[in-house]
Structures are given as C-alpha cells and as structure tokens.
Enzyme design. Structure first.
Site, mmCIF file in Angstrom:
data_model
loop_
_atom_site.group_PDB
_atom_site.id
_atom_site.type_symbol
_atom_site.label_atom_id
_atom_site.label_comp_id
_atom_site.label_asym_id
_atom_site.label_seq_id
_atom_site.Cartn_x
_atom_site.Cartn_y
_atom_site.Cartn_z
ATOM 1 N N TYR A 199 0.810 -1.217 0.000
ATOM 2 C CA TYR A 199 0.000 0.000 0.000
ATOM 3 C C TYR A 199 0.850 1.276 0.000
ATOM 4 O O TYR A 199 0.357 2.341 -0.356
ATOM 5 C CB TYR A 199 -0.906 0.053 1.233
ATOM 6 C CG TYR A 199 -1.864 -1.083 1.407
ATOM 7 C CD1 TYR A 199 -2.255 -1.901 0.350
ATOM 8 C CD2 TYR A 199 -2.405 -1.349 2.673
ATOM 9 C CE1 TYR A 199 -3.140 -2.948 0.538
ATOM 10 C CE2 TYR A 199 -3.294 -2.389 2.867
ATOM 11 C CZ TYR A 199 -3.647 -3.192 1.800
ATOM 12 O OH TYR A 199 -4.526 -4.224 2.001
ATOM 13 N N HIS A 237 0.632 -11.366 2.387
ATOM 14 C CA HIS A 237 -0.404 -10.625 1.666
ATOM 15 C C HIS A 237 -1.103 -11.476 0.604
ATOM 16 O O HIS A 237 -2.318 -11.386 0.434
ATOM 17 C CB HIS A 237 0.208 -9.380 1.013
ATOM 18 C CG HIS A 237 -0.775 -8.292 0.765
ATOM 19 N ND1 HIS A 237 -0.416 -6.992 0.526
ATOM 20 C CD2 HIS A 237 -2.136 -8.293 0.724
ATOM 21 C CE1 HIS A 237 -1.496 -6.247 0.349
ATOM 22 N NE2 HIS A 237 -2.554 -7.017 0.462
#
Length: 315
Positions: A54, A108
């Site tokens: 991110y 992730h």
C-alpha cells in the site's frame, strides 16, 4: 476506543484482537493517509491495517505518533507483499511505522511465498523473535490453508479475504475450515455487494432489515458479516461514515430470518453488468438533469437581473 463488543479472544492472539479495523488499502493506497488514520483513531478505531504494497506505512506511523496514545492502545497490522525476504521486509516496515513490533504480520498473497514450508518458517521465527505478536495470511483459499497447515508449527491467527453476501456461498467451506482450525476470518470489501453491485437481490432484504432496526444498509451488511463470526476491515475518508461503522455494535441484532434472507439473496448472485450499467447511467442522467436545471435557472436569473438593471439605468 470502541467497546469490548468489537474484540475477540483467541489462543492465537497474545492480546485481544479488535475485530473492526481501519484499512489503508483500497482507495487509500499510494497516498498520504496521515490525516485519515488520525481521524479514525480519534473516532474510536484502535486497529489499523496497512501493508508493504500500500505504501502507507510511513503515514500510519506519523498518525500513531501524532495521536499521542500509548503503544498498548493500538493494534497494528501490516503485510509482506513483495521483494526482499520476510525478515528484511518486516524490519523495513517497522522502521517506516516507527515501532519495535507489530501486532499482526501477514502474508499478503499466497504467491509471495515461493515455498510455503520455508516461507512460513520465517514467519514463525519472526514471531518467536518478537518482531510480531501474531502471524497470519491474506487471500488464502481453502486449498492454500490446507497446504500451509501440513507443515506449519504455528497456525495463522487470521485469514483476510474478500467477503460479502454474493461470495458467501462459495466461501462456506473456507469459513468452516477456519472455524475448525481456530483461524479468525477477516473480511475486506464487504460493502461492495451494495456499493459496486447496486440493484441486485441483496438490496431489498438489506433495506428491509435496515428499516426494522433503524440502521443504514452499510450497518446491516456489517451486522451480517459479524453474524458469520467474521471480522471487518473497512475504510472511509468521512468522519460520519466511521462513526456509522463503529455504531454497529450498539444496534439490535439481525434475526435468524433476516440473516437467512441475506444468505439466500446473495446466493442468487450479483446483478448483471447490464443492470449495474443501467443504474449508473440513470444516476448520471439524474445528476446531469439536475445540473442542466440549475444552469438554466442561473441563466434565466442572470438575464432577468441584466434587463432589470438596464431598465433602471434607462429610467
């Protein structure tokens, strides 16, 4: 901070796990989210979710520092997304966030581990070394989890997945497996069923439940998610939205019939893209019509003002 109703206790967590988190992915990623994270903390979110991918970890760290809250008041999750080894990645993440440890460190995507056995062993070692209090995974399928648990010594504390009424039927097996293994499922994208797929069969039953309990459709979706024993990651730039989300724990619970109705509506599948496109065009047309109307009023008003002023000048 929000009440105990938003916390879960599990042997996989050294401390309570706040089951609603403010996420910095989605439309937040790659942006300076310092103010938004600070606003979330001020309004009662104690769980902040970020990730290497991110590129928001630095801003999360700034918001934490600006909050002035003790470390023990906040629960911080980040994720290993790509690049260097998991250990090098978490060390870089800790520097960016400004912490000595995170509460939860996650894989992730399954693909970031070239080998589940050796990759997960690195995660287990980081937990043992105190770099993270708990370890988890994200976007893992039932098959991925089964493969991981064949060699894992420490089970993942969490599996974070996209979860909403329209994919519930396909995720039942995964939810059952996680429950048996003591793995908490955490949902992202739960509101997509009504925000990105308007006009589908879920809308009517959600609206009916919202009317009965005096809630918003968003709150009903989150109540439905919680009825499945699933935690929530959500986000918003709006202070009012954040307060709306946190208020879910104070609402009357959905009835078994309402939960079943949402299940059944979701099983019918989302509306076709044609329906979504038609609704989008209708919304666009309605906005355009309003704009044209106000523009016409402004033009008429302008002409009227001009001629009145000219007439007065001639007098």
């Amino acid at each position: 901070m929000h009440g105990q109703g938003w916390d879960v206790f599990s042997s996989h967590f050294p401390r309570t796990f706040p089951i609603i988190a403010f996420g910095t992915g989605s439309t937040m990623k790659f942006k300076d989210v310092t103010d938004y994270v600070g606003q979330a903390i001020e309004n009662g979110f104690s769980h902040i979710d970020t990730a290497q991918f991110y590129q928001t970890e630095t801003y999360v760290g700034l918001a934490i520092k600006e909050s002035g809250l003790p470390r023990s008041s906040l629960y911080i999750t980040t994720k290993y997304s790509l690049g260097k080894s998991p250990r090098e990645a978490i060390q870089q993440s800790l520097i960016k966030i400004g912490l000595s440890y995170v509460d939860l460190y996650m894989v992730h995507f399954p693909a970031v581990l070239s080998d589940f056995e050796s990759g997960w062993q690195e995660f287990e070692k980081m937990k043992k070394d105190g770099l993270t209090r708990s370890i988890g995974v994200s976007n893992f399928t039932l098959e991925d989890l089964q493969k991981l648990l064949k060699t894992a010594v420490t089970k993942p504390a969490v599996n974070q997945i996209p979860f909403h009424p329209y994919n519930y039927a396909s995720h039942k097996g995964l939810l059952d497996y996680c429950a048996k293994q003591g793995i908490t499922v955490e949902a992202y994208g739960s509101l997509n069923s009504i925000t990105q797929n308007p006009g589908g069969p879920v809308d009517a039953v959600v609206n009916a439940a919202a009317k009965r309990i005096g809630a918003t459709p968003n709150q009903v979706i989150f109540s439905w998610v919680r009825s499945k024993g699933v935690a929530i990651v959500t986000t918003s730039r709006s202070k009012e939205r954040l307060q709306e989300y946190l208020a879910v724990e104070d609402l009357p619970p959905l009835t078994a019939e309402e939960i079943a109705a949402i299940d059944n509506a979701g099983a019918k599948g989302p509306p076709s893209q044609l329906v979504v496109a038609r609704l989008a065009m209708q919304h666009k047309f309605e906005r355009s019509s309003s704009l044209v109307m106000w523009l016409a009023i402004a033009i008429i008003f302008g002409f009227t003002t001009f001629f009145v002023a000219r007439a007065e000048a001639l007098d």
